[in-house]
Design a protein around this motif. Structure first.
Motif, mmCIF file in Angstrom:
data_model
loop_
_atom_site.group_PDB
_atom_site.id
_atom_site.type_symbol
_atom_site.label_atom_id
_atom_site.label_comp_id
_atom_site.label_asym_id
_atom_site.label_seq_id
_atom_site.Cartn_x
_atom_site.Cartn_y
_atom_site.Cartn_z
ATOM 1 N N ASP A 179 -0.642 -4.917 6.619
ATOM 2 C CA ASP A 179 -1.063 -4.069 5.499
ATOM 3 C C ASP A 179 -2.054 -4.749 4.546
ATOM 4 N N HIS A 184 -4.731 -0.214 3.836
ATOM 5 C CA HIS A 184 -3.550 0.532 4.259
ATOM 6 C C HIS A 184 -3.021 1.391 3.107
ATOM 7 N N ARG A 186 -0.071 1.912 2.199
ATOM 8 C CA ARG A 186 1.050 1.333 1.448
ATOM 9 C C ARG A 186 0.588 0.305 0.418
ATOM 10 N N ASN A 187 -0.646 -0.126 0.501
ATOM 11 C CA ASN A 187 -1.125 -1.154 -0.418
ATOM 12 C C ASN A 187 -1.161 -0.638 -1.855
#
Length: 392
Positions: A179, A184, A186-187
């Motif tokens: 990630d 990404h 989720r970052n």
């Protein structure tokens, strides 16, 4: 009370009463005290008493994200077994597991109310000189006693099977090595360092080094790791230390645990405006590594395996652990700056400009550690760490 349900305070009290075999006449009170990303944590104590027992329960999802990211509850059983195993190797510095119930995904732990979280102590400007040395001893003990320096081939392979934790360690693999090195979803990238992040995502030489670290994380099953040994997983007081929260543990490279701890001390360094505080964090890193190195060398020299007992080999092995540790430290610093889970050391900086400086410092130092891990020794860390700090 064996059917799973998400505990409230009354459930935690009932579990503690049964697990600790407390009489029905004992008046208990309980309150949730957890502030972590994954689990519920309650303190249960007798009315009028300051300390008692800790009840920890795994939820069926990642708490800080919610039900959109489900997570196995079996991590509670694995964590309890790892803590029990580490407690056999190093009871002095491992939190005591008093009871576990796999069906409830719950465990009863000793209450460490007289200690405080090491990260918070660092944020408060408190210094516990013994802590890095104690942690080095802890990690050397638990790594040695689960490694092939201590166990024969069959025993270690059996342990690798017993403590397999693929679901949690696959999460670690994603958040450490995947990630943070791409854009990404989720970052969690602050707008002020977006350009820095994009340069890092395009850095092919860096990605090659990270790929090697990722591959080793999966394949290099050297010891039973804690798996998440940051300053928030360590409780401290004067002369005392206990390690908690091992749900991400499993077999992996020793340098991973060593590196994660080093990284969190360096992240604190990056948050410090004071040069004296920065130098103290370097001294803490050096004391931690030297303690680990010294204790592991002593233990390994007593191994029953004549080949592994060769002093020159042990020294070479520990040099490789150090190099691995610097690489993993760099990944931890980058993922705690760009990834889903940050650290309070930097996130709590009130001054926006100073916060950006600290974030850029963490990224630059993290990259340097990854790219130059095979060239650095602990005596060079201060020069490298200070050189990576950007100008305001």
């Amino acid at each position: 009370m064996s059917q799973y349900r998400i505990f409230n305070s009354e459930d935690a009290i009932a579990y503690a009463r049964e697990a600790a075999q407390l009489g029905p006449d004992m008046i208990l009170q309980g309150a949730e005290i957890g502030d972590g990303n994954l689990n519920q944590v309650f303190r249960v104590c007798q009315l009028g008493e300051a300390t008692g027992w800790i009840v920890k329960q795994a939820l069926p999802y990642i708490r800080c994200i919610g039900e959109s990211w489900p997570l196995t509850r079996d991590r509670a059983r694995i964590e309890a077994e790892i803590l029990l195993q580490h407690g056999q190797s190093c009871p002095e510095f491992t939190v005591a597991v008093l009871h576990q119930d796999a069906s409830l995904s719950a465990m009863l732990l000793e209450d460490l109310s007289e200690l405080q979280v090491w990260r918070q102590a660092l944020l408060n400007g408190q210094h516990f000189a013994d802590a890095p040395v104690q942690l080095g001893k802890y990690l050397a003990q638990v790594h040695f006693h689960s490694s092939d320096f201590c166990l024969d081939y069959q025993a270690q392979r059996a342990a690798q099977t017993q403590f397999a934790n693929p679901k949690l360690m696959s999460i670690s693999e994603a958040v450490y090595f995947v990630d943070p090195f791409c854009d990404h979803e989720r970052n969690n990238v602050a707008p002020g360092i977006r350009n820095d992040a994009e340069r890092l995502w395009a850095d092919q030489p860096l990605k090659i080094r990270v790929a090697k670290l990722k591959h080793d994380f999966r394949c290099k099953g050297q010891a039973l790791l804690h798996g998440d040994l940051h300053t928030g997983s360590v409780m401290v007081a004067a002369g005392k230390l206990k390690v908690i929260d091992a749900e991400f543990g499993g077999y992996g490279p020793m340098g991973f645990d060593v590196g994660v701890l080093i990284a969190n001390l360096l992240l604190n360094l990056c948050s410090q405006p004071s040069s004296s505080a920065q130098r103290q964090r370097i001294k803490d890193v050096q004391a931690f590594w030297q303690s680990f190195n010294r204790q592991f060398l002593l233990l390994a020299s007593q191994t029953a395996d004549p080949a592994l007992a060769e002093p020159s080999y042990i020294a070479a092995f520990l040099r490789q652990v150090w190099q691995d540790a610097l690489g993993y430290a760099g990944c931890e610093m980058i993922r705690r700056t760009l990834g889903v889970a940050h650290v309070a050391d930097i996130d709590n900086i009130a001054d926006a400009d100073q916060k950006i400086v600290s974030q850029r410092h963490a990224l630059a130092l993290g990259r340097t550690l990854i790219m130059h891990a095979d060239q650095l020794n602990d005596a060079q860390l201060e020069k490298i760490a200070l050189a990576c700090r950007p100008q305001c």
